[in-house]
Scaffold this active site. Sequence first.
Site, PDB file in Angstrom:
ATOM      1  N   TYR A 142       0.785  -1.300   0.098  1.00  0.00           N
ATOM      2  CA  TYR A 142       0.028  -0.005   0.096  1.00  0.00           C
ATOM      3  C   TYR A 142       0.876   1.336  -0.068  1.00  0.00           C
ATOM      4  O   TYR A 142       1.772   1.469   0.709  1.00  0.00           O
ATOM      5  CB  TYR A 142      -0.862   0.062   1.200  1.00  0.00           C
ATOM      6  CG  TYR A 142      -1.685   1.161   1.324  1.00  0.00           C
ATOM      7  CD1 TYR A 142      -2.825   1.445   0.488  1.00  0.00           C
ATOM      8  CD2 TYR A 142      -1.572   2.209   2.180  1.00  0.00           C
ATOM      9  CE1 TYR A 142      -3.829   2.562   0.748  1.00  0.00           C
ATOM     10  CE2 TYR A 142      -2.493   3.200   2.414  1.00  0.00           C
ATOM     11  CZ  TYR A 142      -3.494   3.377   1.876  1.00  0.00           C
ATOM     12  OH  TYR A 142      -4.129   4.722   1.761  1.00  0.00           O
ATOM     13  N   ASP A 237       9.288   2.527  -0.630  1.00  0.00           N
ATOM     14  CA  ASP A 237       8.218   3.387   0.234  1.00  0.00           C
ATOM     15  C   ASP A 237       9.004   3.007   1.735  1.00  0.00           C
ATOM     16  O   ASP A 237       8.385   2.016   2.214  1.00  0.00           O
ATOM     17  CB  ASP A 237       6.984   2.911  -0.159  1.00  0.00           C
ATOM     18  CG  ASP A 237       5.758   3.663   0.738  1.00  0.00           C
ATOM     19  OD1 ASP A 237       6.132   3.977   1.762  1.00  0.00           O
ATOM     20  OD2 ASP A 237       4.735   3.253   0.401  1.00  0.00           O
ATOM     21  N   LYS A 265       5.290   9.859   8.299  1.00  0.00           N
ATOM     22  CA  LYS A 265       4.973   9.152   9.819  1.00  0.00           C
ATOM     23  C   LYS A 265       5.920   9.753  10.687  1.00  0.00           C
ATOM     24  O   LYS A 265       5.630  11.057  11.060  1.00  0.00           O
ATOM     25  CB  LYS A 265       4.942   7.899   9.944  1.00  0.00           C
ATOM     26  CG  LYS A 265       3.839   7.147   8.763  1.00  0.00           C
ATOM     27  CD  LYS A 265       2.946   6.167   9.397  1.00  0.00           C
ATOM     28  CE  LYS A 265       2.172   5.471   8.252  1.00  0.00           C
ATOM     29  NZ  LYS A 265       0.767   5.579   8.601  1.00  0.00           N
TER      30      LYS A 265
END
Length: 425
Positions: A142, A237, A265
């Site tokens: 994702y 990623d 994050k």
Amino acid sequence: MSHSNDLFERAQKIIPGGVNSPVRAFHSVGGTPFFTKRAQGAFLYTADDQPLIDFVCTWGPAIHGHNDPTIKAAIATALESGTSFGTPNLYEVDMAERIVSMVPSVEKVRMVNSGTEATMSTIRLARGFTGRTKIIKFAGCYHGHVDSLLVQAGSGALTLGQPDSAGIPPSFAAETIVLPYNDTEALVGAFKRYGEELAAVIVEPYPANVGLIFPHPGYLESMRQLCSRFGTILIFDEVMTGFRVAAGGVQEKTGITPDLTALGKIIGGGLPVGAFGGKAEIMDFIAPLGPVYQAGTLSGNPLAMAAGIAALEKLTSDNPYSRLQTFGEQIRDALLSAASQKGLPLQVPQTGSMFCLFFSENPVTNYEEAVASETDHFKTIFQHALKNGVYLPPSPFETCFICSSHEGSAMIRACEVLSEAIKSL
Ligand code: HOZ
């Protein structure tokens, strides 16, 4: 009626599904979501004043625990000077220097506001730089809610049974080749077939949105070699793994250097921040130096930068990684021992402060095996844990996060509750 239930009723009338991000709606674990009033250290406190030992940690950012005093003080200091300038500011240079010194592959970096923006920008940059259009992604990975990447996607999309989102033009999806993770033959085959049409391969080097999966030895190395041979941009990623599995992410742990990296994050210390960076030669292809356009009013926002700098500074000064590894092993061992007493087949992939539960006979190595694992047990464990003061991610396909505050009595209690939950199955 509880405050959370009351808030959820009101929310559902005016927010789609009552939530601002789908997994929060608890659809895959049942029940209704609680609302959080405040958070401190390893704990969330609900609108009904229930303390919960939190293994979501705001989905990764809170590596130092919630409401960390150093980060809070940094935001308060920055706030004295203003909330947004729309010009270059002092903080963003400091932030860029830190990222470049911590993340091995990054020579230049551009700040954005979320992980989704970061991955979206890396794809555009890779296409602009190579003049090619096709990309490879992996089933279950994702990369945020980017159009061309919402194909066989993990995280909330998978949790809700929508790995291929509606609203994506087939022509966009046609540019995305989806391969099984950990399958070198499939990767070699795709390069043979599409070779010089491939702008980029984008991968979560440790897929962490389909549970948590690790690469077979040599798999990422093969990916790196194929990309180099065909002039394809390798994008890691590391929105989840960056600054978490090590200061320099998976690329530091494995020694494999991608061309571009997406970050998010932890880098925002709990404020909305993302970043993408990589080889200077490629990064200089973005505006104002190059022809690939990318921009943002709030990019490099001073409050967000101040929070992120404090979070990164604390990682450098505290070096929490070996403590987090100990916490991770503690919880993994408690889960495995409860499952073995109960005679249940459980896998607990864990690295440092990340882990998940797969009810499966064998280690899970790709998307197919993840979705074939038994997921009803997770629902029972989730509900048992929540009732007893422990909050796990509300989906069997999300990764659990540990923070520096999960120590002492919080960790002992969490291990007890989760073991009881497994024994109750
Ligand atoms: N799917 C996101 C994490 N991988 C959830 C984010 C959120 O709900 O805040």
